[in-house]
Design a protein around this motif. Structure first.
Motif, PDB file in Angstrom:
ATOM      1  N   ALA A  51      28.153 -63.068 127.782  1.00  0.00           N
ATOM      2  CA  ALA A  51      27.241 -64.206 127.601  1.00  0.00           C
ATOM      3  C   ALA A  51      27.846 -65.520 128.095  1.00  0.00           C
ATOM      4  CB  ALA A  51      26.816 -64.337 126.138  1.00  0.00           C
ATOM      5  N   ARG A  52      28.690 -65.446 129.087  1.00  0.00           N
ATOM      6  CA  ARG A  52      29.246 -66.663 129.699  1.00  0.00           C
ATOM      7  C   ARG A  52      29.763 -66.326 131.089  1.00  0.00           C
ATOM      8  NH1 ARG A  52      34.725 -66.867 130.141  1.00  0.00           N
ATOM      9  NH2 ARG A  52      35.969 -65.493 128.785  1.00  0.00           N
ATOM     10  N   GLU A  53      29.983 -67.376 131.878  1.00  0.00           N
ATOM     11  CA  GLU A  53      30.576 -67.211 133.204  1.00  0.00           C
ATOM     12  C   GLU A  53      32.076 -66.990 133.066  1.00  0.00           C
ATOM     13  OE1 GLU A  53      29.255 -67.453 136.301  1.00  0.00           O
ATOM     14  OE2 GLU A  53      27.210 -68.179 135.930  1.00  0.00           O
ATOM     15  N   PRO A  54      32.666 -66.175 133.922  1.00  0.00           N
ATOM     16  CA  PRO A  54      34.128 -66.062 133.899  1.00  0.00           C
ATOM     17  C   PRO A  54      34.765 -67.338 134.447  1.00  0.00           C
ATOM     18  CG  PRO A  54      33.220 -64.804 135.742  1.00  0.00           C
ATOM     19  CD  PRO A  54      32.053 -65.297 134.925  1.00  0.00           C
ATOM     20  N   THR A  55      35.937 -67.664 133.961  1.00  0.00           N
ATOM     21  CA  THR A  55      36.672 -68.813 134.485  1.00  0.00           C
ATOM     22  C   THR A  55      37.259 -68.454 135.854  1.00  0.00           C
ATOM     23  OG1 THR A  55      38.767 -68.125 133.494  1.00  0.00           O
ATOM     24  CG2 THR A  55      37.273 -69.459 132.125  1.00  0.00           C
ATOM     25  N   SER A  56      37.781 -69.463 136.551  1.00  0.00           N
ATOM     26  CA  SER A  56      38.374 -69.204 137.868  1.00  0.00           C
ATOM     27  C   SER A  56      39.552 -68.244 137.763  1.00  0.00           C
ATOM     28  CB  SER A  56      38.810 -70.523 138.509  1.00  0.00           C
ATOM     29  OG  SER A  56      39.707 -71.217 137.655  1.00  0.00           O
ATOM     30  N   ASP A  57      40.365 -68.373 136.700  1.00  0.00           N
ATOM     31  CA  ASP A  57      41.484 -67.450 136.516  1.00  0.00           C
ATOM     32  C   ASP A  57      40.984 -66.031 136.243  1.00  0.00           C
ATOM     33  OD1 ASP A  57      43.307 -69.460 136.911  1.00  0.00           O
ATOM     34  OD2 ASP A  57      43.688 -69.813 134.774  1.00  0.00           O
ATOM     35  N   GLU A  58      39.924 -65.933 135.450  1.00  0.00           N
ATOM     36  CA  GLU A  58      39.370 -64.614 135.134  1.00  0.00           C
ATOM     37  C   GLU A  58      38.780 -63.953 136.384  1.00  0.00           C
ATOM     38  OE1 GLU A  58      38.156 -65.354 130.445  1.00  0.00           O
ATOM     39  OE2 GLU A  58      36.762 -65.920 132.049  1.00  0.00           O
ATOM     40  N   LYS A  59      38.209 -64.774 137.265  1.00  0.00           N
ATOM     41  CA  LYS A  59      37.663 -64.223 138.506  1.00  0.00           C
ATOM     42  C   LYS A  59      38.767 -63.627 139.373  1.00  0.00           C
ATOM     43  CE  LYS A  59      33.542 -67.147 138.816  1.00  0.00           C
ATOM     44  NZ  LYS A  59      32.850 -68.217 139.581  1.00  0.00           N
ATOM     45  N   VAL A  60      39.925 -64.278 139.362  1.00  0.00           N
ATOM     46  CA  VAL A  60      41.053 -63.751 140.119  1.00  0.00           C
ATOM     47  C   VAL A  60      41.472 -62.389 139.562  1.00  0.00           C
ATOM     48  CG1 VAL A  60      43.484 -64.098 140.683  1.00  0.00           C
ATOM     49  CG2 VAL A  60      41.884 -66.023 140.825  1.00  0.00           C
ATOM     50  N   VAL A  61      41.525 -62.298 138.222  1.00  0.00           N
ATOM     51  CA  VAL A  61      41.909 -61.033 137.584  1.00  0.00           C
ATOM     52  C   VAL A  61      40.878 -59.954 137.888  1.00  0.00           C
ATOM     53  CG1 VAL A  61      42.315 -59.884 135.382  1.00  0.00           C
ATOM     54  CG2 VAL A  61      43.189 -62.194 135.753  1.00  0.00           C
ATOM     55  N   LEU A  62      39.609 -60.297 137.812  1.00  0.00           N
ATOM     56  CA  LEU A  62      38.550 -59.332 138.095  1.00  0.00           C
ATOM     57  C   LEU A  62      38.622 -58.853 139.543  1.00  0.00           C
ATOM     58  CD1 LEU A  62      35.521 -61.022 136.268  1.00  0.00           C
ATOM     59  CD2 LEU A  62      36.661 -58.907 135.599  1.00  0.00           C
ATOM     60  N   GLN A  63      38.862 -59.783 140.451  1.00  0.00           N
ATOM     61  CA  GLN A  63      38.944 -59.409 141.863  1.00  0.00           C
ATOM     62  C   GLN A  63      40.117 -58.472 142.114  1.00  0.00           C
ATOM     63  OE1 GLN A  63      36.690 -60.211 144.242  1.00  0.00           O
ATOM     64  NE2 GLN A  63      37.829 -58.851 145.615  1.00  0.00           N
ATOM     65  N   ARG A  64      41.240 -58.758 141.467  1.00  0.00           N
ATOM     66  CA  ARG A  64      42.416 -57.906 141.616  1.00  0.00           C
ATOM     67  C   ARG A  64      42.125 -56.510 141.077  1.00  0.00           C
ATOM     68  NH1 ARG A  64      46.068 -61.457 140.004  1.00  0.00           N
ATOM     69  NH2 ARG A  64      46.144 -60.790 137.819  1.00  0.00           N
ATOM     70  N   ALA A  65      41.435 -56.457 139.926  1.00  0.00           N
ATOM     71  CA  ALA A  65      41.080 -55.163 139.340  1.00  0.00           C
ATOM     72  C   ALA A  65      40.133 -54.392 140.258  1.00  0.00           C
ATOM     73  CB  ALA A  65      40.432 -55.373 137.977  1.00  0.00           C
ATOM     74  N   MET A  66      39.185 -55.108 140.854  1.00  0.00           N
ATOM     75  CA  MET A  66      38.230 -54.457 141.747  1.00  0.00           C
ATOM     76  C   MET A  66      38.943 -53.868 142.961  1.00  0.00           C
ATOM     77  SD  MET A  66      35.043 -53.720 142.310  1.00  0.00           S
ATOM     78  CE  MET A  66      33.995 -53.228 143.677  1.00  0.00           C
ATOM     79  N   GLU A  67      39.838 -54.624 143.534  1.00  0.00           N
ATOM     80  CA  GLU A  67      40.563 -54.146 144.711  1.00  0.00           C
ATOM     81  C   GLU A  67      41.407 -52.921 144.370  1.00  0.00           C
ATOM     82  OE1 GLU A  67      42.719 -57.600 145.862  1.00  0.00           O
ATOM     83  OE2 GLU A  67      40.960 -58.617 146.727  1.00  0.00           O
ATOM     84  N   LYS A  68      42.052 -52.956 143.228  1.00  0.00           N
ATOM     85  CA  LYS A  68      42.886 -51.835 142.800  1.00  0.00           C
ATOM     86  C   LYS A  68      42.044 -50.579 142.584  1.00  0.00           C
ATOM     87  CE  LYS A  68      46.335 -50.577 139.302  1.00  0.00           C
ATOM     88  NZ  LYS A  68      47.075 -51.046 138.089  1.00  0.00           N
TER      89      LYS A  68
END
Length: 850
Positions: A781-798
């Protein structure tokens, strides 16, 4: 410093100084017996020197002031002359109290409190919970601008006493997620979150509250703790564990809560709806509250013994739910702490000892076993199918009857041989005597009787010998058997209450059902306000007495549980026990104000819930400051919002709803969502019934957890921390263990929900970073922060790299669940985002109400 290390540093401080946040007693303050003295005596003295005469040592009572003074155990204003203090201070193990073997020890601080109390006159007072509450005056506070409603005045006053301040209001994203969790048990949509955050209306929050409280999801969410209290389940328990139709009662609860049935009627209908004048079907179904108990149909079960087990359960459930007392102790002896006698217990039981029940369930089919009294409620589908069977039977019956009539005439002629009664035809003596008479010698009545007896003999003895030679008979029998089996297995029979079989009630020696002692009649516990003379002396009178304005417990007990729903812990921590061993409430004034307000406003449940969620107290952030953590680690002062893991039922619904899989239908028969293979196999120890788990399909797989079939012997495997529904439970179990992750990371419900959420997100935007943000917002129920987006992107790539290298792994995770998959999507990308979505669903924030 790590959280673990800081917690270890705080623990000694907590153990040494945090008896409770109320420890603000100063030398100049007058002692309060209930707050300062009773807990010491109850914990250390009352077990041997309380009201239970059978266990009383030295014939000394310390729970009664007159008795204690008469025995010189306590001499007001004279510590030296008080034998109790001499024994407490003694170093001689032969005279020391409590005795060393009891493993109880009074601290020096407790001894000083007792001495000070005696010096001040050793005044006793009735236990606070047994005194009718009076609405207290709202306290004055310094930071009045923080106040939104009276709740806040009481909370702020206690904080200000300790030089503490409330926490700031939570941000809107947190507030909407909190409200949806508490009032709907489902996540808000991204559109609803955006609309609330952007709404500039000063009443935007209140309007959101009203919207949620007027939605049908409100009753579904609020019913969950009530079902725990009522020990609701869809089966009887024990070896046979027959299924029941009590889900009709469950649906009544949801409907009553949605319609905001006042709590007094909510109580009366459930305890005595069947006794109301011209009781409606709904009121009778409501009385099923006290038919939600276990039913033991095992071969060795003694029916009358089981009937008493049920009676004891009804007493315990009713007392816990409405009185907040542990009356079960008085089943065998006078309560050791509370003023509940065996006479009180069995006198109250008398109003439940009138149900026309045997104690064991009745066999209807290998699946269904319910016990009378019950009400049959055939559905339109039932009526249509029964009519279809009856129509087929009626079409075939004329031809069969015609054939039988002809066969009867032929048989009747053969009964007489040469004008004499035939021998060896197993005719009754009465029939033979009539046949011996000549037809001309028989009266008209005898002729009619002869015809009737001959036809009866033919139908009962001869027809069966004809077998399938009878036209249509075999077909009709098959259809009739099918119809009877359908009636037994498919027509709902909801167990309800009834007073159709009054019995004598006796006190039972040590609770043994065969050891009857003196007879008693219905009465409410003597230590509570008496029942008015004009109330009926039955369950209806009991329900009316519970809701009478002077009752000290009902209002307090209910508002405490409502408060518990929002703060994780009630104002009284022991929601099941308001007796003398319960804690002295920090916020007694707030509890009493809420109880009186609840009563004075017509027992309006939605109004009480709205009052709490619109308070500044509820709207605080759950972030904890060092000061609050040091002085109030359990948040008993409510200087911040509570933060705790959402119940397992809500977590499952949250996953289904955030993925778009949830089926929002209200009510209806239980469903069978995903469970481990062979989950019920342990029950199949005989061939009496098939315990294969009947997995649902289609939309039924995605209904709210409220509607999951609840088998008492094997509850749903993915409902951790849930009540087993075998006994009344009114206090929530809030834990957080690694075992939970085994469910939320591996259960097909969560994996499938993650897969469907990933697919939905990809279809909304093929850019993986945007798709992840969409999924994140639907769950948290909220937007991810810029730091969280980095973590999500890293997880997606992995994850993408993993699935590109392991094609079978991608197909395996995408095959979980019954929901169809869009095969046009790239499998590796879909699988990778599925894994990321599953991780999002398992974030602490996703699992937590904060």
């Amino acid at each position: 410093m790590s959280r673990v290390h800081s917690s270890l540093l705080i623990l000694p401080l907590f153990l040494s100084t945090f008896a409770s946040p109320t420890s603000c007693l100063h030398a100049e303050d007058k002692l309060d017996f209930n707050r300062d003295i009773r807990p010491i005596l109850a914990e250390n003295c009352f077990y041997c020197h309380g009201q239970d005469k059978n266990k009383r040592e030295g014939d000394l009572r310390l729970d009664d002031r007159d008795a204690a003074i008469a025995a010189h155990a306590i001499v007001p204003n004279d510590v030296a002359a008080s034998e109790a203090m001499n024994r407490i201070d003694s170093q001689d193990p032969e005279t020391q109290m409590p005795p060393p073997k009891s493993n109880r020890r009074l601290t020096d601080a407790q001894k000083q409190l007792l001495k000070r109390w005696i010096e001040e006159g050793a005044n006793y007072s009735n236990h606070w919970a047994f005194v009718t509450p009076q609405k207290p005056t709202e306290p004055e506070v310094k930071k009045s601008e923080w106040i939104r409603n009276p709740i806040d005045r009481f909370v702020l006053a206690e904080l200000e006493k300790r030089n503490l301040a409330p926490s700031p209001e939570a941000d809107r994203a947190t507030l909407i997620k909190r409200l949806y969790s508490d009032l709907a048990g489902l996540p808000p949509t991204p559109e609803e979150v955006d609309a609330f955050i952007q709404d500039t209306d000063p009443l935007a929050y209140e309007k959101l509250v009203d919207k949620l409280m007027n939605a049908s999801t409100y009753g579904e969410r609020m019913s969950l703790p009530w079902l725990d209290a009522a020990r609701y389940a869809d089966s009887n328990g024990f070896q046979q564990d027959g299924d029941t139709w009590q889900w009709y009662w469950r649906d009544w609860v949801v409907k009553a809560l949605n319609e905001n049935l006042p709590f007094d009627k909510f109580t009366i209908y459930q305890l005595a709806g069947d006794l109301l004048p011209d009781a409606t079907l709904e009121q009778k179904i409501a009385s099923g509250f006290n038919r939600n108990h276990l039913l033991n149909g095992e071969g060795g079960a003694i029916a009358e013994e089981q009937r008493f087990v049920i009676l004891f359960d009804r007493i315990d459930t009713t007392a816990t739910t409405w009185l907040g007392l542990t009356m079960a102790c008085a089943q065998c002896h006078d309560h050791k702490y509370d003023p509940i006698t065996m006479t009180d217990y069995y006198s109250l039981m008398d109003c439940f000892n009138r149900v026309p029940e045997s104690g064991v369930p009745q066999y209807f089919s290998s699946r269904i076993r319910v016990a009378a009294p019950f009400v049959e409620i055939p559905t339109e589908e039932n009526k249509a199918k029964i009519a279809e069977w009856e129509s087929k039977i009626n079409e075939l019956r004329p031809a069969m009857n015609q054939w039988l009539d002809a066969a009867y005439q032929g048989w009747k002629i053969g009964v007489l041989t040469d004008g004499k009664p035939a021998e060896g035809k197993s005719l009754s003596e009465q029939l033979v005597n009539l046949l011996k008479k000549e037809d001309k010698d028989r009266t008209e009545d005898e002729k009619k009787e002869l015809e009737s007896l001959l036809r009866k003999h033919f139908d009962e003895k001869v027809v069966n010998q004809l077998g399938d030679a009878v036209s249509n008979r075999a077909t009709i029998k098959t259809l009739q058997d099918q119809l009877n089996a359908y009636r037994q297995d498919q027509i709902p029979r909801v167990m309800i209450m009834s007073d159709a079989q009054p019995r004598e009630t006796h006190i039972l020696d040590r609770g043994a059902y065969l050891a009857k002692k003196e007879k008693v009649s219905f009465a409410t516990p003597a230590f509570l306000p008496p029942m008015p003379d004009d109330y009926p002396k039955n369950r209806l009178g009991l329900a009316q007495w519970l809701m009478s304005p002077q009752h000290p417990l009902t209002g307090r007990v209910q508002v405490n549980r409502i408060w518990q729903h929002y703060f994780g812990t009630g104002i009284i921590k022991t929601a099941e026990d308001f007796g003398v061993q319960s804690e002295y409430p920090i916020h007694l004034a707030l509890l009493d104000w809420l109880a009186c307000d609840f009563r004075d406003n017509g027992w309006n449940m939605k109004a009480m819930h709205r009052l709490i969620v619109t308070s500044a107290t509820y709207r605080q952030s759950s972030r904890v400051t060092p000061e609050l953590l040091a002085q109030d680690p359990e948040n008993r002062l409510y200087g911040r919002a509570s933060r705790h893991r959402m119940p397992a039922m809500i977590l499952r619904d949250w996953a289904l709803a955030s993925s778009g899989l949830l089926d929002p239908r209200i009510g209806g028969k239980p469903v069978y969502p995903y469970q481990p293979d062979g989950i019920w196999e342990s029950l199949a120890i005989t061939k009496e019934r098939d315990f294969t788990y009947p997995s649902s399909s289609g939309a039924d797989l995605y209904r709210r957890s409220l509607y999951t079939f609840w088998r008492r012997t094997v509850s749903p495997a993915n409902m951790f921390d849930a009540s087993n529904r075998q006994a009344c439970r009114v206090r929530q179990s809030l834990t957080s263990t690694p075992l939970h992750a085994l469910t939320t990371l591996n259960d097909p419900t969560w994996v499938e929900a993650a897969r469907v959420l990933a697919e939905k997100s990809i279809k909304l935007n093929t850019d993986p970073s945007v798709a992840m943000t969409i999924a994140f917002k639907r769950v948290l129920a909220r937007e991810p922060t810029s730091d969280e987006k980095v973590v999500l992107q890293r997880a997606m790539e992995k994850q993408l790299k993993h699935f590109q290298q392991n094609a079978n792994a991608a197909q395996e995770i995408l095959a979980v669940g019954s929901a169809p998959r869009d095969t046009s999507l790239n499998a590796d990308q879909h699988a990778a985002l599925t894994a990321v979505c599953l991780a999002i669903m398992n974030l602490d924030e996703a699992l937590t109400r904060q």
